[in-house]
Write a protein that holds these residues in place. Sequence first.
Motif, PDB file in Angstrom:
ATOM      1  N   LEU A 273      53.479 -22.777 -17.213  1.00 34.71           N
ATOM      2  CA  LEU A 273      53.575 -23.250 -18.590  1.00 34.71           C
ATOM      3  C   LEU A 273      53.395 -24.760 -18.654  1.00 34.71           C
ATOM      4  N   TYR A 274      53.972 -25.460 -17.707  1.00 31.87           N
ATOM      5  CA  TYR A 274      53.831 -26.916 -17.681  1.00 31.87           C
ATOM      6  C   TYR A 274      52.371 -27.319 -17.525  1.00 31.87           C
ATOM      7  N   VAL A 275      51.705 -26.743 -16.554  1.00 29.76           N
ATOM      8  CA  VAL A 275      50.310 -27.103 -16.286  1.00 29.76           C
ATOM      9  C   VAL A 275      49.424 -26.841 -17.497  1.00 29.76           C
ATOM     10  N   SER A 276      49.742 -25.783 -18.244  1.00 23.58           N
ATOM     11  CA  SER A 276      48.946 -25.444 -19.430  1.00 23.58           C
ATOM     12  C   SER A 276      49.402 -26.221 -20.669  1.00 23.58           C
ATOM     13  N   GLY A 277      50.442 -27.047 -20.522  1.00 26.08           N
ATOM     14  CA  GLY A 277      50.924 -27.837 -21.640  1.00 26.08           C
ATOM     15  C   GLY A 277      51.752 -27.077 -22.654  1.00 26.08           C
ATOM     16  N   GLU A 278      52.201 -25.884 -22.306  1.00 24.66           N
ATOM     17  CA  GLU A 278      52.960 -25.051 -23.239  1.00 24.66           C
ATOM     18  C   GLU A 278      54.462 -25.326 -23.091  1.00 24.66           C
ATOM     19  N   THR A 279      54.858 -26.556 -23.352  1.00 28.97           N
ATOM     20  CA  THR A 279      56.262 -26.926 -23.159  1.00 28.97           C
ATOM     21  C   THR A 279      57.203 -26.218 -24.118  1.00 28.97           C
ATOM     22  N   GLY A 280      56.714 -25.866 -25.270  1.00 29.71           N
ATOM     23  CA  GLY A 280      57.550 -25.185 -26.253  1.00 29.71           C
ATOM     24  C   GLY A 280      57.945 -23.784 -25.846  1.00 29.71           C
ATOM     25  N   MET A 281      57.244 -23.203 -24.885  1.00 32.44           N
ATOM     26  CA  MET A 281      57.548 -21.852 -24.434  1.00 32.44           C
ATOM     27  C   MET A 281      58.579 -21.847 -23.307  1.00 32.44           C
ATOM     28  N   ILE A 282      58.813 -22.993 -22.673  1.00 36.27           N
ATOM     29  CA  ILE A 282      59.678 -23.003 -21.493  1.00 36.27           C
ATOM     30  C   ILE A 282      61.104 -22.580 -21.831  1.00 36.27           C
TER      31      ILE A 282
END
Length: 358
Positions: A273-282
């Motif tokens: 998720l971090y690598v894909s920039g999806e911080t809101g999903m973490i």
Amino acid sequence: MTITRPVRNLAVRAADSLLRLIVLLHVLMAASLVVALLSISNARAAEGTDCGGSNILTGLERTDPVRLAALRHEADEVPNGKGLFWKIERQGLAPSWLLGTMHVADPRVLAMPHGAADAFAEARTVVVESDEIIDEKKAATAILMRPDLTMFAGDKTIDDFLKPEDRSRLESGLKQRGISLPLVAKMKPWMIASFVALPACEFSRKAAGASFLDKKLAEDAVEQGKTLKGLETLVEQLSAMDSLPVELHLQALIETLALGKTIDDVMATTTDLYVSGETGMIMPMMKSVSEQVSSGDFGYAEFEQRIIIDRNKTMAVRAEPILKEGNAFMAVGALHLPGNEGLVELLRQQGFTVTRVN
């Protein structure tokens, strides 16, 4: 109280991972500081560099698409929940930059988003959570001056807080990881959790001399003659963690052990998720995992307030005068960025224009 050699080793290694991995694994409600005992650390390091672990969300896509859709909806509702790299502007100032980091030495994380390396090269000032991370001796000294933050005082041990059934669960879980409960009984629960929450691959990378992203940026800044500044001290970070009730940390430790190998899946998913920039999903992903083992109220709101929101406000206040000088590159844990009380919004409230780059 005499500080033993293993605790000194912990203090030095604490400078490596600090509290950001705590937040990235906050579903476990436990600190992610590196292991307390050097001998155990080396044993774990010998296990290999392959992190393993499966992406939890990929599994949900097959087994529970409805649940996955609900998590995605929750993530989409998080303000500034996409993107790792942000441009900070104000009229009359050279632009500055904000990078969300993950405190691991994974090569994918170290690569940084497109444009970040160029921005770093041009920056005059580099800002990290704590500039003490580049000096292990200084960090160890600062931490050892406050043994109350990491160890129980006097004759008190973790046994004083354990119910009989919890002691059995804790003793069994630690034994499976090659740790004797009496050996770590003086350590506060979140210190013990720091070992069991970190995958073996991270021990291997650190044993090989790899620096996590924030530390590498700080080291590069000093090497290149840039000004390096920190937003917090290590003692402030440890104090924030220690301010939470022991009972909450103890529950977290026991339930972290209950996750078993699932913790590798959490780490793998978080990294993806971090690598894909999806911080809101973490955070939604981590809460979902915690529900599988949590026996009740996990004290999440208190944890989030003290470890994330309160620290966000402190960092924003201390960053403002630095950003007013322009041409700064600021790198902090990625979970400090999103949300209505995240750094992106707090900087906007200070009058800066903050725009996602990637």
